[in-house]
Motif scaffolding. Structure first.
Motif, PDB file in Angstrom:
ATOM      1  N   ARG A  43       0.842  -1.198   0.000  1.00  0.00           N
ATOM      2  CA  ARG A  43       0.000   0.000   0.000  1.00  0.00           C
ATOM      3  C   ARG A  43       0.872   1.240   0.000  1.00  0.00           C
ATOM      4  O   ARG A  43       1.955   1.254   0.601  1.00  0.00           O
ATOM      5  N   ALA A  44       0.387   2.292  -0.655  1.00  0.00           N
ATOM      6  CA  ALA A  44       1.012   3.614  -0.615  1.00  0.00           C
ATOM      7  C   ALA A  44       0.004   4.566   0.005  1.00  0.00           C
ATOM      8  O   ALA A  44      -1.159   4.607  -0.411  1.00  0.00           O
ATOM      9  N   ILE A  45       0.448   5.331   1.003  1.00  0.00           N
ATOM     10  CA  ILE A  45      -0.473   6.147   1.801  1.00  0.00           C
ATOM     11  C   ILE A  45       0.091   7.558   1.925  1.00  0.00           C
ATOM     12  O   ILE A  45       1.260   7.731   2.299  1.00  0.00           O
ATOM     13  N   THR A  46      -0.732   8.557   1.633  1.00  0.00           N
ATOM     14  CA  THR A  46      -0.303   9.946   1.776  1.00  0.00           C
ATOM     15  C   THR A  46      -1.116  10.640   2.858  1.00  0.00           C
ATOM     16  O   THR A  46      -2.270  10.293   3.115  1.00  0.00           O
ATOM     17  N   ALA A  47      -0.506  11.662   3.468  1.00  0.00           N
ATOM     18  CA  ALA A  47      -1.160  12.416   4.530  1.00  0.00           C
ATOM     19  C   ALA A  47      -1.810  13.673   3.957  1.00  0.00           C
ATOM     20  O   ALA A  47      -1.769  13.932   2.754  1.00  0.00           O
ATOM     21  N   ASP A  48      -2.381  14.464   4.816  1.00  0.00           N
ATOM     22  CA  ASP A  48      -2.951  15.751   4.427  1.00  0.00           C
ATOM     23  C   ASP A  48      -1.844  16.627   3.834  1.00  0.00           C
ATOM     24  O   ASP A  48      -0.791  16.817   4.454  1.00  0.00           O
ATOM     25  N   GLY A  49      -2.048  17.143   2.628  1.00  0.00           N
ATOM     26  CA  GLY A  49      -1.052  17.981   1.983  1.00  0.00           C
ATOM     27  C   GLY A  49       0.078  17.235   1.302  1.00  0.00           C
ATOM     28  O   GLY A  49       1.025  17.854   0.815  1.00  0.00           O
ATOM     29  N   SER A  50      -0.012  15.920   1.221  1.00  0.00           N
ATOM     30  CA  SER A  50       1.067  15.101   0.657  1.00  0.00           C
ATOM     31  C   SER A  50       0.730  14.641  -0.761  1.00  0.00           C
ATOM     32  O   SER A  50      -0.410  14.689  -1.201  1.00  0.00           O
TER      33      SER A  50
ATOM     34  N   LEU B 198       4.686   7.408  -8.472  1.00  0.00           N
ATOM     35  CA  LEU B 198       5.163   6.044  -8.654  1.00  0.00           C
ATOM     36  C   LEU B 198       5.426   5.794 -10.126  1.00  0.00           C
ATOM     37  O   LEU B 198       4.677   6.278 -10.981  1.00  0.00           O
ATOM     38  N   ARG B 199       6.471   5.013 -10.435  1.00  0.00           N
ATOM     39  CA  ARG B 199       6.730   4.636 -11.823  1.00  0.00           C
ATOM     40  C   ARG B 199       6.668   3.117 -11.941  1.00  0.00           C
ATOM     41  O   ARG B 199       7.364   2.398 -11.227  1.00  0.00           O
ATOM     42  N   LEU B 200       5.828   2.654 -12.868  1.00  0.00           N
ATOM     43  CA  LEU B 200       5.684   1.224 -13.098  1.00  0.00           C
ATOM     44  C   LEU B 200       6.815   0.717 -13.980  1.00  0.00           C
ATOM     45  O   LEU B 200       7.530   1.498 -14.602  1.00  0.00           O
ATOM     46  N   SER B 201       6.938  -0.596 -14.055  1.00  0.00           N
ATOM     47  CA  SER B 201       8.043  -1.185 -14.809  1.00  0.00           C
ATOM     48  C   SER B 201       7.957  -0.910 -16.303  1.00  0.00           C
ATOM     49  O   SER B 201       8.957  -0.988 -17.013  1.00  0.00           O
ATOM     50  N   ASP B 202       6.755  -0.570 -16.814  1.00  0.00           N
ATOM     51  CA  ASP B 202       6.619  -0.258 -18.242  1.00  0.00           C
ATOM     52  C   ASP B 202       6.805   1.230 -18.525  1.00  0.00           C
ATOM     53  O   ASP B 202       6.521   1.701 -19.615  1.00  0.00           O
ATOM     54  N   GLN B 203       7.268   1.971 -17.501  1.00  0.00           N
ATOM     55  CA  GLN B 203       7.562   3.408 -17.572  1.00  0.00           C
ATOM     56  C   GLN B 203       6.333   4.300 -17.473  1.00  0.00           C
ATOM     57  O   GLN B 203       6.454   5.529 -17.522  1.00  0.00           O
ATOM     58  N   SER B 204       5.140   3.749 -17.325  1.00  0.00           N
ATOM     59  CA  SER B 204       3.978   4.585 -17.060  1.00  0.00           C
ATOM     60  C   SER B 204       4.040   5.061 -15.604  1.00  0.00           C
ATOM     61  O   SER B 204       4.784   4.506 -14.788  1.00  0.00           O
ATOM     62  N   VAL B 205       3.259   6.100 -15.280  1.00  0.00           N
ATOM     63  CA  VAL B 205       3.349   6.702 -13.952  1.00  0.00           C
ATOM     64  C   VAL B 205       1.983   6.747 -13.275  1.00  0.00           C
ATOM     65  O   VAL B 205       0.936   6.822 -13.932  1.00  0.00           O
ATOM     66  N   ILE B 206       2.035   6.712 -11.946  1.00  0.00           N
ATOM     67  CA  ILE B 206       0.852   6.883 -11.109  1.00  0.00           C
ATOM     68  C   ILE B 206       1.127   8.041 -10.165  1.00  0.00           C
ATOM     69  O   ILE B 206       2.177   8.098  -9.517  1.00  0.00           O
ATOM     70  N   LYS B 207       0.187   8.975 -10.090  1.00  0.00           N
ATOM     71  CA  LYS B 207       0.293  10.104  -9.174  1.00  0.00           C
ATOM     72  C   LYS B 207      -0.821   9.992  -8.143  1.00  0.00           C
ATOM     73  O   LYS B 207      -1.984   9.830  -8.507  1.00  0.00           O
ATOM     74  N   LEU B 208      -0.454  10.077  -6.878  1.00  0.00           N
ATOM     75  CA  LEU B 208      -1.422   9.995  -5.795  1.00  0.00           C
ATOM     76  C   LEU B 208      -1.541  11.347  -5.111  1.00  0.00           C
ATOM     77  O   LEU B 208      -0.525  11.978  -4.785  1.00  0.00           O
TER      78      LEU B 208
ATOM     79  N   ASP C  18      -5.170   6.404   0.079  1.00  0.00           N
ATOM     80  CA  ASP C  18      -4.778   5.044   0.477  1.00  0.00           C
ATOM     81  C   ASP C  18      -4.937   4.178  -0.764  1.00  0.00           C
ATOM     82  O   ASP C  18      -6.055   3.966  -1.253  1.00  0.00           O
ATOM     83  N   PHE C  19      -3.807   3.675  -1.283  1.00  0.00           N
ATOM     84  CA  PHE C  19      -3.761   2.999  -2.575  1.00  0.00           C
ATOM     85  C   PHE C  19      -3.136   1.620  -2.401  1.00  0.00           C
ATOM     86  O   PHE C  19      -2.061   1.480  -1.822  1.00  0.00           O
ATOM     87  N   LEU C  20      -3.813   0.594  -2.904  1.00  0.00           N
ATOM     88  CA  LEU C  20      -3.365  -0.789  -2.764  1.00  0.00           C
ATOM     89  C   LEU C  20      -3.031  -1.386  -4.125  1.00  0.00           C
ATOM     90  O   LEU C  20      -3.811  -1.262  -5.078  1.00  0.00           O
ATOM     91  N   ILE C  21      -1.851  -2.038  -4.211  1.00  0.00           N
ATOM     92  CA  ILE C  21      -1.504  -2.809  -5.400  1.00  0.00           C
ATOM     93  C   ILE C  21      -1.958  -4.245  -5.151  1.00  0.00           C
ATOM     94  O   ILE C  21      -1.316  -4.985  -4.406  1.00  0.00           O
ATOM     95  N   ARG C  22      -3.064  -4.642  -5.754  1.00  0.00           N
ATOM     96  CA  ARG C  22      -3.566  -5.997  -5.531  1.00  0.00           C
ATOM     97  C   ARG C  22      -2.656  -7.030  -6.196  1.00  0.00           C
ATOM     98  O   ARG C  22      -2.278  -8.033  -5.594  1.00  0.00           O
ATOM     99  N   SER C  23      -2.372  -6.830  -7.462  1.00  0.00           N
ATOM    100  CA  SER C  23      -1.500  -7.754  -8.190  1.00  0.00           C
ATOM    101  C   SER C  23      -0.800  -6.986  -9.297  1.00  0.00           C
ATOM    102  O   SER C  23      -1.324  -6.004  -9.822  1.00  0.00           O
ATOM    103  N   MET C  24       0.395  -7.486  -9.670  1.00  0.00           N
ATOM    104  CA  MET C  24       1.189  -6.784 -10.669  1.00  0.00           C
ATOM    105  C   MET C  24       2.164  -7.779 -11.286  1.00  0.00           C
ATOM    106  O   MET C  24       3.089  -8.248 -10.640  1.00  0.00           O
ATOM    107  N   ASP C  25       1.932  -8.124 -12.560  1.00  0.00           N
ATOM    108  CA  ASP C  25       2.772  -9.098 -13.250  1.00  0.00           C
ATOM    109  C   ASP C  25       3.185  -8.556 -14.610  1.00  0.00           C
ATOM    110  O   ASP C  25       2.438  -7.836 -15.263  1.00  0.00           O
ATOM    111  N   GLU C  26       4.386  -8.954 -15.026  1.00  0.00           N
ATOM    112  CA  GLU C  26       4.915  -8.528 -16.318  1.00  0.00           C
ATOM    113  C   GLU C  26       5.351  -9.761 -17.098  1.00  0.00           C
ATOM    114  O   GLU C  26       5.941 -10.681 -16.540  1.00  0.00           O
TER     115      GLU C  26
END
Length: 318
Positions: free
Chosen positions: A77-84, A88-98, A103-111
């Motif tokens: 899980r990746a968790i940010t606070a107030d004002g945070s 994140l960068r995935l293995s295929d070079q795409s990005v996730i911004k939180l 509160d963000f959970l990676i359930r499964s991740m396969d390449e």
């Protein structure tokens, strides 16, 4: 260990043929074994590229401060606070911004790859427990021809992602999705999927209210959605390659230094301890700018429970 029987030794020509056939078979098996891993799905990792502090990562129920370069894998899980914020960068070079309070959970991740020469195929399932999420493929990922099949679970729906740039959020009041580029499909239980395939296409459902058709976000809404997940310069950003550090304390007491480092870690600040010549420095590294380091140091000093009464901002040597 292979053993040759007396009967086999007595039948040398026949044995030689068997040996040649066996060698070919073993060689074929060996080649298949070597090639197989490239064709099978393998666990993939996501890297924390930047954090606007404070924030945490959690694995197996153990939470620690998020820091640049940390890797996330399935069930993390990746968790940010107030004002945070977190990038994140995935293995295929795409990005996730939180965004903040996420509160963000990676359930499964396969390449997987059909062969070493083929582009990567990334299959993932994420869950946005609460907060703000933005996903985007950048030029690098597109140029490499990487393929992806991503699904994002919200409280009331699942968003199917097929290579795009979009924003989403979920909280106790509503779920919402907005597409900036590309296409997503919103799927709900026993209902037809909703395709969002035009820039600004927007879907929202409020808790306890009838669902409305998808519409178009206004320019003001689009600006708000983008800003919710973007880093805010000068407000405590740490990133890979950042050269500034905030020194929270320098003390001769090892016990005090260890305790302070633990308090900062628990509060979501990736503090480290460096000991030299009987002195122990508790610091946070990798700030993007002096302003980012100063902002965090001021925040630490204002929180009396952390016990940071001194401090300095320094430029780290290359």
């Amino acid at each position: 260990m292979f053993k040759v029987s007396r009967v086999a030794r007595a039948s040398a020509p026949y044995s030689s043929r068997l040996l040649r056939m066996g060698t070919v078979a073993l060689l074929g098996c060996a080649l298949a074994w070597v090639a197989a891993p490239a064709a099978r799905a393998a666990p993939s990792q996501t890297v924390v590229e930047a954090v606007q502090l404070p924030a945490w990562v959690e694995r197996n129920g153990e939470r620690r401060a998020a820091s640049p370069g940390a890797t996330l894998r399935s069930n993390d899980r990746a968790i940010t606070a107030d004002g945070s914020r977190m990038l994140l960068r995935l293995s295929d070079q795409s990005v996730i911004k939180l965004g903040e309070q996420t509160d963000f959970l990676i359930r499964s991740m396969d390449e997987s790859r059909a062969s070493d020469a083929d582009p990567a195929a990334l299959t993932t399932t994420f869950k946005l427990i609460t907060g703000v999420f933005r996903y985007a493929t950048d030029y690098t990922s597109k140029a490499l021809g990487n393929r992806r099949e991503l699904n994002l679970e919200l409280a009331t729906a699942t968003v199917g992602i097929r290579g795009t740039d979009f924003w989403s959020m979920t909280d106790a009041a509503h779920d919402a999705v907005c597409v900036f580029e590309g296409k997503v499909e919103v799927q709900r239980d026993a209902k037809p999927g909703i395709g969002l395939d035009k820039p600004g296409a927007f879907w929202v459902v409020f808790t306890g209210e009838p669902e409305k058709p998808a519409g178009q976000a206004t320019p003001e809404q689009l600006a708000k959605f983008v800003g919710q997940a973007e880093m805010q310069p000068g407000k405590g950003i740490v990133l890979r390659g950042g050269r500034w550090r905030a020194v929270a304390a320098t003390t001769s007491s090892l016990g005090e230094a260890v305790a302070l480092r633990q308090r900062l870690q628990t509060a979501g600040y990736p503090a480290e301890m460096v000991s030299r010549s009987g002195r122990h420095e508790v610091r946070i590294n990798h700030f993007a700018t002096r302003s980012d380091a100063q902002a965090v140091l001021a925040r630490l000093q204002a929180n009396t429970a952390l016990g940071v009464t001194q401090g300095a901002v320094l430029l780290s040597a290359r």
